[in-house]
Design an enzyme around this catalytic site. Structure first.
Site, mmCIF file in Angstrom:
data_model
loop_
_atom_site.group_PDB
_atom_site.id
_atom_site.type_symbol
_atom_site.label_atom_id
_atom_site.label_comp_id
_atom_site.label_asym_id
_atom_site.label_seq_id
_atom_site.Cartn_x
_atom_site.Cartn_y
_atom_site.Cartn_z
ATOM 1 N N GLU A 148 0.806 -1.291 0.161
ATOM 2 C CA GLU A 148 0.142 -0.039 0.002
ATOM 3 C C GLU A 148 0.835 1.309 0.103
ATOM 4 O OE1 GLU A 148 -2.953 -0.435 -0.392
ATOM 5 O OE2 GLU A 148 -3.042 -2.580 -0.239
ATOM 6 N N HIS B 56 -11.379 -0.922 -12.277
ATOM 7 C CA HIS B 56 -12.652 -1.393 -11.819
ATOM 8 C C HIS B 56 -13.140 -0.076 -10.964
ATOM 9 C CE1 HIS B 56 -16.013 -3.841 -10.450
ATOM 10 N NE2 HIS B 56 -15.320 -3.643 -8.987
ATOM 11 N N HIS C 172 -15.102 -2.862 -2.022
ATOM 12 C CA HIS C 172 -14.450 -1.530 -1.682
ATOM 13 C C HIS C 172 -15.233 -1.099 -0.665
ATOM 14 C CE1 HIS C 172 -10.604 0.128 -2.507
ATOM 15 N NE2 HIS C 172 -10.919 1.071 -2.254
ATOM 16 N N ASN D 177 -8.748 -0.923 2.551
ATOM 17 C CA ASN D 177 -9.603 -2.343 2.049
ATOM 18 C C ASN D 177 -8.613 -3.357 1.645
ATOM 19 O OD1 ASN D 177 -12.631 -1.473 1.481
ATOM 20 N ND2 ASN D 177 -11.386 0.327 0.862
ATOM 21 N N ARG E 6 -5.679 -4.088 3.041
ATOM 22 C CA ARG E 6 -5.244 -4.485 4.256
ATOM 23 C C ARG E 6 -6.272 -5.421 4.752
ATOM 24 N NH1 ARG E 6 -2.975 0.678 4.153
ATOM 25 N NH2 ARG E 6 -0.757 0.796 4.467
ATOM 26 N N ARG F 278 -6.859 -8.967 2.984
ATOM 27 C CA ARG F 278 -5.747 -9.704 3.277
ATOM 28 C C ARG F 278 -5.741 -10.449 4.484
ATOM 29 N NH1 ARG F 278 -3.381 -5.905 0.150
ATOM 30 N NH2 ARG F 278 -2.143 -4.657 1.677
ATOM 31 N N TYR G 223 -0.047 -9.210 -8.630
ATOM 32 C CA TYR G 223 -1.289 -9.225 -7.660
ATOM 33 C C TYR G 223 -2.373 -8.272 -8.116
ATOM 34 C CZ TYR G 223 -3.670 -7.931 -3.182
ATOM 35 O OH TYR G 223 -4.478 -7.569 -1.856
ATOM 36 N N TYR G 224 -2.056 -7.032 -8.530
ATOM 37 C CA TYR G 224 -3.164 -6.228 -8.775
ATOM 38 C C TYR G 224 -3.612 -6.589 -10.131
ATOM 39 C CZ TYR G 224 -1.996 -2.476 -5.334
ATOM 40 O OH TYR G 224 -1.817 -1.930 -4.319
#
Length: 349
Positions: free
Chosen positions: A145, A231, A274, A280, A282, A285, A312-313
């Site tokens: 992040e 998105h 979201h 969001n 953290r 996960r 990941y993204y």
């Protein structure tokens, strides 16, 4: 169903007034549910099952049975219609099960072989190892992040209570808050608390404590963009409904899906909604790892370096824009496999 509800409530030692307060449902409705004069909605049934610790499958079967009987009665065509419905439901359920690819099945089998090896040696309670891995998890999750504290600096903040020159107060709080959130999810596991709305809100509250206090643990009220994604999540007025569906999906699938797939799905679904103004990623996960730890797996620690962050993204983006979750499920499964392998290497197995 009415008997199930009443017996479970009395077993928990709760009054109808207390159940009503905990669930935000009118007390008169709770009494009517137990008398059979009023039928709860599906969402209410799931909330009641979670609070009263009723087996969801048992109460949902009872609820559907009463709902169907009430709708179709004794009509001459009812039985034929029921047979057609049964065929369609069984077919759709089969399609859902077949959606797991061969590649994903293979890695899940590899994960379970590693977990079986770990279970056999009974060393999961090694405090120093767990502490070191949790420290790394806090470091990597925050790094994803944008937190710039190094692993060593993260250690100094958490374990020595030091402040790092040149680093912002927010970065310090992100580290401290995340570590406290890990402690919190471990407490939930130890006390066998179910995953529900209160716990998800509490996790986000811990993540944002002292950072965005007015927004911590509260659903967002403004439209936002998802970081690293094109998105657009649901409008603010839709968030509560989306989160209700999130928990319904969880209750319906928590015993049907493999824990690794369940954990990854919850992560992806929460990020897609979201629900919070911040934290969001953290939170998602942490919830993913709560599920993994509940089932005896180890923390799936996604690295925060550029290559892993982009992968990941990208996998999340594909899941949310192309209606294909294969890449993301495979990504999380691979992370869990690597985490298990590392744990076994650390303990010398």
């Amino acid at each position: 169903m009415k008997i199930l509800l009443k017996v479970a409530r009395e077993k928990k030692g709760l009054k109808t007034r207390e159940v009503a307060q905990l669930l935000g449902i009118d007390q008169a409705l709770i009494s009517k549910f137990e008398s059979g004069s009023r039928k709860p909605t599906k969402e209410q049934v799931i909330k009641l099952a979670s609070l009263l610790e009723i087996d969801l499958e048992s109460i949902m079967i009872a609820w559907f049975k009463e709902k169907l009987l009430n709708e179709i009665g004794n009509d001459e065509f009812a039985l034929k219609a029921m047979n057609i419905i049964r065929e369609e439901v069984e077919n759709n359920y089969g399609i859902t099960k077949r959606n797991i690819s061969n590649n994903l099945t293979t890695i899940i089998n590899e994960i379970d072989a590693l977990k079986a090896k770990l279970d056999a040696i009974k060393k999961l309670d090694n405090f120093k190892i767990a502490q070191a891995l949790e420290l790394e998890y806090t470091f990597e999750s925050n790094k994803i992040e944008g937190n710039t504290l190094t692993l060593r600096e993260t250690d100094l903040v958490i374990n020595e209570g030091l402040t790092i020159s040149g680093k912002s107060m927010r970065e310090h709080l992100e580290v401290i808050n995340h570590q406290e959130a890990i402690v919190y999810i471990k407490q939930l596991i130890e006390q066998n608390f179910p995953l529900n709305e209160r716990e998800v809100l509490s996790i986000n509250n811990l993540i944002l404590r002292g950072i965005k206090a007015e927004e911590a643990g509260k659903y967002r009220k403004v439209q936002v963009m998802i970081k690293g994604s094109s998105h657009l999540p649901p409008q603010p007025f839709q968030v509560v409904k989306e989160m209700e569906d999130f928990f319904i999906w969880y209750e319906s699938n928590k015993k049907r899906l493999h824990p690794v797939i369940l954990a990854a799905e919850l992560h992806e679904r929460l990020v897609a909604i979201h629900p919070f103004i911040d934290g969001n990623g953290r939170s998602a996960r942490l919830i993913m790892n709560l599920i993994l730890l509940q089932h005896g797996y180890v923390i799936a620690n996604i690295k925060g370096d550029y290559e892993n962050r982009i992968q990941y993204y990208s996998a999340l983006e594909t899941a949310q824009t192309k209606n294909s979750k294969e890449d993301f499920l495979m990504f999380i499964a691979q992370i869990e496999k690597e985490s298990l392998e590392r744990y076994l290497n650390i303990i010398g197995e």
